[in-house]
Design a protein around this motif. Structure first.
Motif, PDB file in Angstrom:
ATOM      1  N   TYR A 151       0.870  -1.165   0.000  1.00 57.19           N
ATOM      2  CA  TYR A 151       0.000   0.000   0.000  1.00 57.19           C
ATOM      3  C   TYR A 151       0.908   1.216   0.000  1.00 57.19           C
ATOM      4  O   TYR A 151       1.413   1.648   1.025  1.00 57.19           O
ATOM      5  N   ASN A 152       1.172   1.740  -1.192  1.00 60.64           N
ATOM      6  CA  ASN A 152       2.128   2.826  -1.385  1.00 60.64           C
ATOM      7  C   ASN A 152       1.445   4.158  -1.081  1.00 60.64           C
ATOM      8  O   ASN A 152       0.504   4.549  -1.775  1.00 60.64           O
ATOM      9  N   PRO A 153       1.889   4.876  -0.063  1.00 60.44           N
ATOM     10  CA  PRO A 153       1.212   6.131   0.312  1.00 60.44           C
ATOM     11  C   PRO A 153       1.316   7.203  -0.754  1.00 60.44           C
ATOM     12  O   PRO A 153       0.541   8.160  -0.751  1.00 60.44           O
ATOM     13  N   PHE A 154       2.274   7.075  -1.677  1.00 57.16           N
ATOM     14  CA  PHE A 154       2.438   8.084  -2.713  1.00 57.16           C
ATOM     15  C   PHE A 154       1.613   7.780  -3.960  1.00 57.16           C
ATOM     16  O   PHE A 154       1.587   8.580  -4.894  1.00 57.16           O
ATOM     17  N   GLN A 155       0.946   6.630  -3.977  1.00 62.35           N
ATOM     18  CA  GLN A 155       0.169   6.263  -5.151  1.00 62.35           C
ATOM     19  C   GLN A 155      -1.268   5.897  -4.800  1.00 62.35           C
ATOM     20  O   GLN A 155      -1.966   5.276  -5.592  1.00 62.35           O
ATOM     21  N   ASN A 156      -1.728   6.274  -3.610  1.00 64.02           N
ATOM     22  CA  ASN A 156      -3.095   6.025  -3.186  1.00 64.02           C
ATOM     23  C   ASN A 156      -3.657   7.282  -2.545  1.00 64.02           C
ATOM     24  O   ASN A 156      -2.941   8.045  -1.896  1.00 64.02           O
ATOM     25  N   THR A 157      -4.954   7.483  -2.719  1.00 63.13           N
ATOM     26  CA  THR A 157      -5.620   8.606  -2.062  1.00 63.13           C
ATOM     27  C   THR A 157      -6.068   8.163  -0.681  1.00 63.13           C
ATOM     28  O   THR A 157      -6.822   7.218  -0.539  1.00 63.13           O
ATOM     29  N   TYR A 158      -5.591   8.827   0.360  1.00 63.74           N
ATOM     30  CA  TYR A 158      -5.974   8.482   1.727  1.00 63.74           C
ATOM     31  C   TYR A 158      -5.777   9.690   2.622  1.00 63.74           C
ATOM     32  O   TYR A 158      -4.681  10.204   2.746  1.00 63.74           O
ATOM     33  N   ASN A 188      -5.036  13.004   3.870  1.00 59.37           N
ATOM     34  CA  ASN A 188      -4.417  14.155   3.225  1.00 59.37           C
ATOM     35  C   ASN A 188      -3.753  13.798   1.906  1.00 59.37           C
ATOM     36  O   ASN A 188      -3.443  14.685   1.118  1.00 59.37           O
ATOM     37  N   LEU A 189      -3.475  12.501   1.702  1.00 57.30           N
ATOM     38  CA  LEU A 189      -2.626  12.138   0.582  1.00 57.30           C
ATOM     39  C   LEU A 189      -3.377  12.176  -0.743  1.00 57.30           C
ATOM     40  O   LEU A 189      -4.562  11.918  -0.820  1.00 57.30           O
ATOM     41  N   LYS A 190      -2.654  12.474  -1.799  1.00 54.45           N
ATOM     42  CA  LYS A 190      -3.168  12.436  -3.159  1.00 54.45           C
ATOM     43  C   LYS A 190      -2.173  11.629  -3.986  1.00 54.45           C
ATOM     44  O   LYS A 190      -0.996  11.553  -3.661  1.00 54.45           O
ATOM     45  N   PRO A 191      -2.636  10.991  -5.079  1.00 56.86           N
ATOM     46  CA  PRO A 191      -1.719  10.150  -5.856  1.00 56.86           C
ATOM     47  C   PRO A 191      -0.603  10.981  -6.494  1.00 56.86           C
ATOM     48  O   PRO A 191      -0.841  11.848  -7.317  1.00 56.86           O
ATOM     49  N   VAL A 192       0.614  10.718  -6.105  1.00 52.75           N
ATOM     50  CA  VAL A 192       1.789  11.346  -6.713  1.00 52.75           C
ATOM     51  C   VAL A 192       2.854  10.267  -6.846  1.00 52.75           C
ATOM     52  O   VAL A 192       2.656   9.127  -6.431  1.00 52.75           O
ATOM     53  N   GLY A 193       3.988  10.610  -7.439  1.00 53.29           N
ATOM     54  CA  GLY A 193       5.027   9.619  -7.669  1.00 53.29           C
ATOM     55  C   GLY A 193       5.716   9.186  -6.394  1.00 53.29           C
ATOM     56  O   GLY A 193       6.061  10.006  -5.545  1.00 53.29           O
TER      57      GLY A 193
END
Length: 343
Positions: free
Chosen positions: A87-94, A96-101
């Motif tokens: 579960y990659n925090p940089f590639q999932n929306t959760y 505050n997070l938004k999909p980035v590299g």
């Protein structure tokens, strides 16, 4: 709550994180089993701002992941051929997070002594790779501001204990060599933030984690397809750094008819950790890794069983006394699980 001192026993240990496997060369005498784990990290943005000399209103997330310490483990090998769920925090929306590299770092392995105990240290972290980076606002007026305010929750889940909360999340698969007990050997959760303003300053915080351990009776030897699963939920905090809280979900394979015993262990090198709101859910089917979190976890009216005897404050090197988890397995239809929030 009663405690026992952590024993320096031999631990055969395998960890799958990203695309890597760590395997103990002496594992032939035991059976390897798969554990899945997801971790939520909540922090008070006002607290984090005080840790920077620049008192920033916005920071970039550069790194997020976990650290494991296997005491007295034997030689550890890496096999890059076997992939695994992450579960990659940089590639999932959760939150505050938004999909980035972002990508999983090359695994770092070292033999060290922590708290007078020799063992193998394993780091499984995700790192930002793309520009612009993933920026997190630390005030309500900042872009991508904190996702929660006091008492607010994300979806059907996280309750914010601070005036506002930034939510981070990561997950991966762990493979342990099993005999009588299953323990992912958690040590810390780690993240690195960078001031997004004119002052270039990085901040790395390591938050200690007490590791859940499930003892199995009868022993789970020679089992390749466990009939059931036990999900253990806990909320953890270092009382000396109350501005950061860790919420962990770990899913263990168990057998029908077994009565697992649950305990938590704190490394001798860690500070004091307070473990609260421990709950468990026994299921007839495995919950996918990407659903093992507040957002994706299915809801059920039968829900998780609270285990108050597993709560407590662990000093360095302490274990909680094992507690029987007496629960009946439930079927897990899509989005049909509910957890009771709050410590």
């Amino acid at each position: 709550m009663q405690f026992i001192k952590q024993l320096g026993r031999q631990l055969g240990f395998v960890v799958l994180i990203g695309s890597a496997i760590f395997s103990a060369s002496s594992a032939s005498a035991v059976t390897s089993v798969i554990i899945t784990t997801n971790t939520d990290v909540l922090f008070d943005p006002a607290y984090v701002r005080t840790l920077f000399t620049s008192n920033p209103t916005q920071v970039d997330l550069l790194l997020l992941g976990g650290v494991h310490f296997a005491p007295n483990s034997t030689q550890v090998d890496i096999d890059q051929a076997l992939g695994t769920q992450t579960y990659n925090p940089f590639q999932n929306t959760y939150g505050n997070l938004k999909p980035v590299g972002g990508t999983f770092d090359p695994v770092q392995i070292s033999t060290i002594t922590l708290g007078g105990v020799q063992g193998t240290l394993l780091r499984g972290v995700y790192r930002a790779t793309n520009s612009p980076p993933l920026s997190l606002g630390l005030t309500s007026a900042s872009p991508n501001p904190p996702s929660l305010s006091f008492g607010g929750s994300t979806g059907d889940g996280i309750v914010c204990p601070y005036p506002s909360c930034v939510v981070l999340h990561y997950g991966y698969t762990i493979k342990v060599d099993s005999s009588l007990s299953l323990n992912p050997s958690f040590l810390q959760s780690t993240y690195t933030l960078r001031d997004s303003g004119g002052t270039v300053q990085n901040l790395t915080q390591n938050t200690p984690i007490a590791s859940p351990q499930v003892d199995l009776n009868p022993p789970q030897l020679g089992v390749k397809n466990p009939a059931q699963y036990l999900v253990v939920y806990s909320e953890q905090i270092n009382p000396q750094r109350p501005g950061v809280r860790v919420i962990n979900w770990t899913q263990f394979p168990v057998l029908q008819g077994q009565t697992p015993k649950l305990s938590f262990s704190n490394s001798k090198s860690n500070p004091t950790i307070r473990v609260s709101n421990v709950q468990a859910l026994r299921t007839n089917s495995k919950i996918p890794l990407n659903q093992l979190n507040y957002i994706g976890l299915p809801l059920t009216t039968r829900g998780f069983q609270r285990i108050p005897r597993a709560n407590g404050t662990l000093e360095p090197g302490q274990n909680t006394r094992p507690v029987d988890v007496q629960s009946s397995p439930v079927d897990v239809p899509t989005r049909d699980i509910k957890i009771q929030i709050g410590s």
